[in-house]
Design a protein around this motif. Structure first.
Motif, PDB file in Angstrom:
ATOM      1  N   GLU A  11       0.830  -1.200   0.000  1.00 39.78           N
ATOM      2  CA  GLU A  11       0.000   0.000   0.000  1.00 39.78           C
ATOM      3  C   GLU A  11       0.869   1.257   0.000  1.00 39.78           C
ATOM      4  OE1 GLU A  11      -3.349   2.242   2.815  1.00 39.78           O
ATOM      5  OE2 GLU A  11      -2.627   0.236   3.330  1.00 39.78           O
ATOM      6  N   TYR A  12       1.916   1.231   0.817  1.00 39.33           N
ATOM      7  CA  TYR A  12       2.820   2.380   0.890  1.00 39.33           C
ATOM      8  C   TYR A  12       3.625   2.521  -0.398  1.00 39.33           C
ATOM      9  CZ  TYR A  12       6.602   5.394   2.546  1.00 39.33           C
ATOM     10  OH  TYR A  12       7.521   6.413   2.685  1.00 39.33           O
ATOM     11  N   LEU A  13       4.106   1.406  -0.936  1.00 35.79           N
ATOM     12  CA  LEU A  13       4.890   1.436  -2.180  1.00 35.79           C
ATOM     13  C   LEU A  13       4.085   2.048  -3.317  1.00 35.79           C
ATOM     14  CD1 LEU A  13       6.517  -2.097  -1.992  1.00 35.79           C
ATOM     15  CD2 LEU A  13       7.768   0.056  -1.952  1.00 35.79           C
ATOM     16  N   ASN A  14       2.814   1.694  -3.410  1.00 45.17           N
ATOM     17  CA  ASN A  14       1.992   2.156  -4.525  1.00 45.17           C
ATOM     18  C   ASN A  14       1.459   3.570  -4.337  1.00 45.17           C
ATOM     19  OD1 ASN A  14       2.171  -0.200  -6.144  1.00 45.17           O
ATOM     20  ND2 ASN A  14       0.690  -1.232  -4.834  1.00 45.17           N
ATOM     21  N   SER A  15       1.325   4.012  -3.094  1.00 42.78           N
ATOM     22  CA  SER A  15       0.787   5.352  -2.858  1.00 42.78           C
ATOM     23  C   SER A  15       1.881   6.412  -2.774  1.00 42.78           C
ATOM     24  CB  SER A  15      -0.051   5.372  -1.576  1.00 42.78           C
ATOM     25  OG  SER A  15       0.745   5.063  -0.447  1.00 42.78           O
ATOM     26  N   GLU A  16       3.006   6.073  -2.125  1.00 46.59           N
ATOM     27  CA  GLU A  16       4.074   7.063  -1.916  1.00 46.59           C
ATOM     28  C   GLU A  16       5.216   6.932  -2.923  1.00 46.59           C
ATOM     29  OE1 GLU A  16       3.675   9.440   0.288  1.00 46.59           O
ATOM     30  OE2 GLU A  16       1.771   8.582   0.948  1.00 46.59           O
ATOM     31  N   THR A  17       5.287   5.813  -3.624  1.00 43.44           N
ATOM     32  CA  THR A  17       6.331   5.489  -4.618  1.00 43.44           C
ATOM     33  C   THR A  17       7.739   5.895  -4.175  1.00 43.44           C
ATOM     34  OG1 THR A  17       5.909   7.550  -5.872  1.00 43.44           O
ATOM     35  CG2 THR A  17       4.759   5.539  -6.583  1.00 43.44           C
ATOM     36  N   PRO A  18       8.224   5.332  -3.056  1.00 44.50           N
ATOM     37  CA  PRO A  18       9.602   5.622  -2.650  1.00 44.50           C
ATOM     38  C   PRO A  18      10.637   4.989  -3.576  1.00 44.50           C
ATOM     39  CG  PRO A  18       8.695   3.895  -1.276  1.00 44.50           C
ATOM     40  CD  PRO A  18       7.567   4.390  -2.133  1.00 44.50           C
ATOM     41  N   VAL A  19      10.220   3.944  -4.323  1.00 45.52           N
ATOM     42  CA  VAL A  19      11.134   3.298  -5.272  1.00 45.52           C
ATOM     43  C   VAL A  19      11.099   4.071  -6.589  1.00 45.52           C
ATOM     44  CG1 VAL A  19      11.683   1.194  -6.541  1.00 45.52           C
ATOM     45  CG2 VAL A  19      10.797   1.047  -4.197  1.00 45.52           C
ATOM     46  N   ILE A  20      12.241   4.621  -6.981  1.00 49.47           N
ATOM     47  CA  ILE A  20      12.325   5.393  -8.224  1.00 49.47           C
ATOM     48  C   ILE A  20      12.231   4.464  -9.430  1.00 49.47           C
ATOM     49  CG2 ILE A  20      13.704   7.022  -9.569  1.00 49.47           C
ATOM     50  CD1 ILE A  20      12.702   8.136  -6.928  1.00 49.47           C
ATOM     51  N   GLY A  21      12.955   3.343  -9.368  1.00 50.58           N
ATOM     52  CA  GLY A  21      12.951   2.392 -10.473  1.00 50.58           C
ATOM     53  C   GLY A  21      13.976   1.298 -10.243  1.00 50.58           C
ATOM     54  N   ILE A  22      14.390   0.675 -11.321  1.00 52.70           N
ATOM     55  CA  ILE A  22      15.338  -0.437 -11.284  1.00 52.70           C
ATOM     56  C   ILE A  22      16.685   0.029 -11.816  1.00 52.70           C
ATOM     57  CG2 ILE A  22      15.694  -2.859 -11.908  1.00 52.70           C
ATOM     58  CD1 ILE A  22      13.038  -2.190 -10.438  1.00 52.70           C
ATOM     59  N   VAL A  23      17.757  -0.347 -11.135  1.00 50.91           N
ATOM     60  CA  VAL A  23      19.111   0.038 -11.577  1.00 50.91           C
ATOM     61  C   VAL A  23      19.517  -0.842 -12.745  1.00 50.91           C
ATOM     62  CG1 VAL A  23      21.522   0.220 -10.909  1.00 50.91           C
ATOM     63  CG2 VAL A  23      19.735   0.818  -9.270  1.00 50.91           C
ATOM     64  N   ARG A  24      19.918  -0.187 -13.851  1.00 47.14           N
ATOM     65  CA  ARG A  24      20.320  -0.926 -15.058  1.00 47.14           C
ATOM     66  C   ARG A  24      21.833  -0.961 -15.230  1.00 47.14           C
ATOM     67  NH1 ARG A  24      15.787  -3.766 -15.920  1.00 47.14           N
ATOM     68  NH2 ARG A  24      13.960  -2.384 -15.949  1.00 47.14           N
ATOM     69  N   SER A  25      22.496   0.117 -14.853  1.00 45.29           N
ATOM     70  CA  SER A  25      23.956   0.162 -14.964  1.00 45.29           C
ATOM     71  C   SER A  25      24.483   1.240 -14.023  1.00 45.29           C
ATOM     72  CB  SER A  25      24.403   0.462 -16.391  1.00 45.29           C
ATOM     73  OG  SER A  25      23.951   1.745 -16.813  1.00 45.29           O
ATOM     74  N   VAL A  26      25.803   1.214 -13.814  1.00 45.61           N
ATOM     75  CA  VAL A  26      26.430   2.181 -12.907  1.00 45.61           C
ATOM     76  C   VAL A  26      27.688   2.748 -13.546  1.00 45.61           C
ATOM     77  CG1 VAL A  26      27.546   2.487 -10.655  1.00 45.61           C
ATOM     78  CG2 VAL A  26      25.533   1.013 -10.856  1.00 45.61           C
ATOM     79  N   SER A  27      27.861   4.054 -13.425  1.00 40.68           N
ATOM     80  CA  SER A  27      29.077   4.725 -13.859  1.00 40.68           C
ATOM     81  C   SER A  27      29.882   5.080 -12.617  1.00 40.68           C
ATOM     82  CB  SER A  27      28.740   5.995 -14.642  1.00 40.68           C
ATOM     83  OG  SER A  27      29.917   6.702 -14.984  1.00 40.68           O
ATOM     84  N   PHE A  28      31.109   4.561 -12.538  1.00 38.08           N
ATOM     85  CA  PHE A  28      31.903   4.730 -11.330  1.00 38.08           C
ATOM     86  C   PHE A  28      32.641   6.057 -11.325  1.00 38.08           C
ATOM     87  CE2 PHE A  28      31.692   0.125 -12.222  1.00 38.08           C
ATOM     88  CZ  PHE A  28      30.948  -0.245 -11.116  1.00 38.08           C
ATOM     89  N   ASN A  29      32.609   6.713 -10.189  1.00 41.59           N
ATOM     90  CA  ASN A  29      33.314   7.971 -10.001  1.00 41.59           C
ATOM     91  C   ASN A  29      34.730   7.656  -9.529  1.00 41.59           C
ATOM     92  OD1 ASN A  29      34.208  10.528  -9.453  1.00 41.59           O
ATOM     93  ND2 ASN A  29      32.773  10.928  -7.786  1.00 41.59           N
ATOM     94  N   VAL A  30      35.711   7.824 -10.405  1.00 44.40           N
ATOM     95  CA  VAL A  30      37.091   7.442 -10.068  1.00 44.40           C
ATOM     96  C   VAL A  30      37.894   8.589  -9.506  1.00 44.40           C
ATOM     97  CG1 VAL A  30      37.135   5.615 -11.788  1.00 44.40           C
ATOM     98  CG2 VAL A  30      37.868   7.903 -12.433  1.00 44.40           C
ATOM     99  N   PHE A  31      37.283   9.760  -9.384  1.00 45.74           N
ATOM    100  CA  PHE A  31      38.008  10.932  -8.879  1.00 45.74           C
ATOM    101  C   PHE A  31      37.712  11.149  -7.398  1.00 45.74           C
ATOM    102  CE2 PHE A  31      37.275  11.670 -13.410  1.00 45.74           C
ATOM    103  CZ  PHE A  31      38.579  11.792 -13.845  1.00 45.74           C
TER     104      PHE A  31
END
Length: 226
Positions: free
Chosen positions: A206-226
Motif C-alpha cells: 500500500e505504501y509502495l503504490n501510494s508514496e512510490t519511494p522506489v524510483i525504479g530499477i538500476v540498469r547500470s552504474v558509472s563509477f566515479n574514479v576521482f
C-alpha cells in the motif's frame, strides 16, 4: 521515590526517542505509521515526544511489528534494534528465501513511468561498497514491458532522504529486496558486511503504490574514479 521518578522519566524519553528514530529509519510518515497501528497521528506524535508515557502494551507490539524490531528494544530493555537473524562467516545478513513462489507477479508502482527515459541519479550511501560507492552514478528505469522483479537480484533505486526525512533530489540509495512470507510487502536490505548500519526496512505494498519511494530499477552504474 525521587530516584525512581527520575528513572521513569529517563525511560519514557528513551522510548519516545526510539519510536521517532525507528519511524524515520523506516521512512514512514507520521500519518501512515499512526494509521498502520490504529491510532491518530496526534497520539503517535505524543508517544514520540514523551507527551504520553504510559503507552499500551498492544501498541508497543504493533509498532515493533511495523518497524521490524522487538518490543524490548522500544522499551529500552535491549540495545539491538534488529530482529535476531543468522549471519554467515563474513557477517553478511542472511536473506530468507520465499517459502513458495508468489501466486502472481508482485510488482508495484515506481516513480519512473513506462514512458520515461533512463535517469542518471547519484548514489547517496555505501550500502553496496566496495563495488558501488557513494557518489557513483546509477542509471535507472521503470520495469520493462512483461518484466518482473526478481527477489534478491533486482536492485531497487530508492529515493534518498536527509536526517529530517526530506527528499534529496537526484539522490538514491540502492537496495536488494525480498517478499515477506505473507506477500503483503517487501523487505529491502543492503549487501553490506555491516548490517547494523543499513538495517532491513519493511515496505507494505500500500505504501509502495501510494508514496512510490522506489524510483525504479538500476540498469547500470558509472563509477566515479576521482
Amino acid at each position: 521515590m525521587f530516584i525512581n521518578n527520575i528513572r521513569r522519566i529517563l525511560m519514557a524519553r528513551q522510548i519516545g526517542a526510539r519510536l521517532k528514530k525507528l519511524r524515520e529509519v523506516s521512512r514512514l510518515s507520521l500519518d501512515y505509521a499512526a494509521k498502520s497501528v490504529g491510532i491518530s497521528k496526534q497520539t503517535l506524535f505524543k508517544y514520540e515526544n514523551d507527551k504520553i508515557t504510559n503507552i499500551p502494551s498492544d501498541k508497543i507490539k504493533d509498532l515493533a511489528r511495523l518497524y521490524q524490531t522487538s518490543p524490548a528494544y522500544i522499551m529500552g530493555w535491549e540495545d539491538d534494534p534488529s530482529v535476531k537473524k543468522e549471519v554467515d562467516e563474513n557477517h553478511a545478513p542472511t536473506v530468507p528465501s520465499l517459502p513458495e513462489p508468489p501466486p502472481n507477479p508482485l510488482n508495484f508502482n515506481t516513480a519512473l513511468g513506462a514512458n520515461d527515459a533512463a535517469k542518471a541519479l547519484t548514489v547517496a550511501d555505501e550500502a553496496f561498497s566496495p563495488r558501488i560507492r557513494k557518489g557513483d552514478t546509477a542509471f535507472v528505469t521503470s520495469l520493462y514491458k512483461d518484466e518482473n522483479l526478481i527477489p534478491n537480484r533486482s536492485i531497487l533505486a530508492i529515493q534518498a532522504v536527509d536526517q529530517n526525512g526530506v527528499k534529496t533530489p537526484d539522490n538514491i540509495v540502492l537496495r536488494f529486496f525480498y517478499y515477506t512470507p505473507d506477500f503483503k510487502g517487501i523487505m529491502i536490505y543492503a549487501p553490506s558486511y555491516v548490517p547494523e548500519v543499513f538495517p532491513p526496512v519493511f515496505y507494505p505494498f500500500e505504501y509502495l503504490n501510494s508514496e512510490t519511494p522506489v524510483i525504479g530499477i538500476v540498469r547500470s552504474v558509472s563509477f566515479n574514479v576521482f
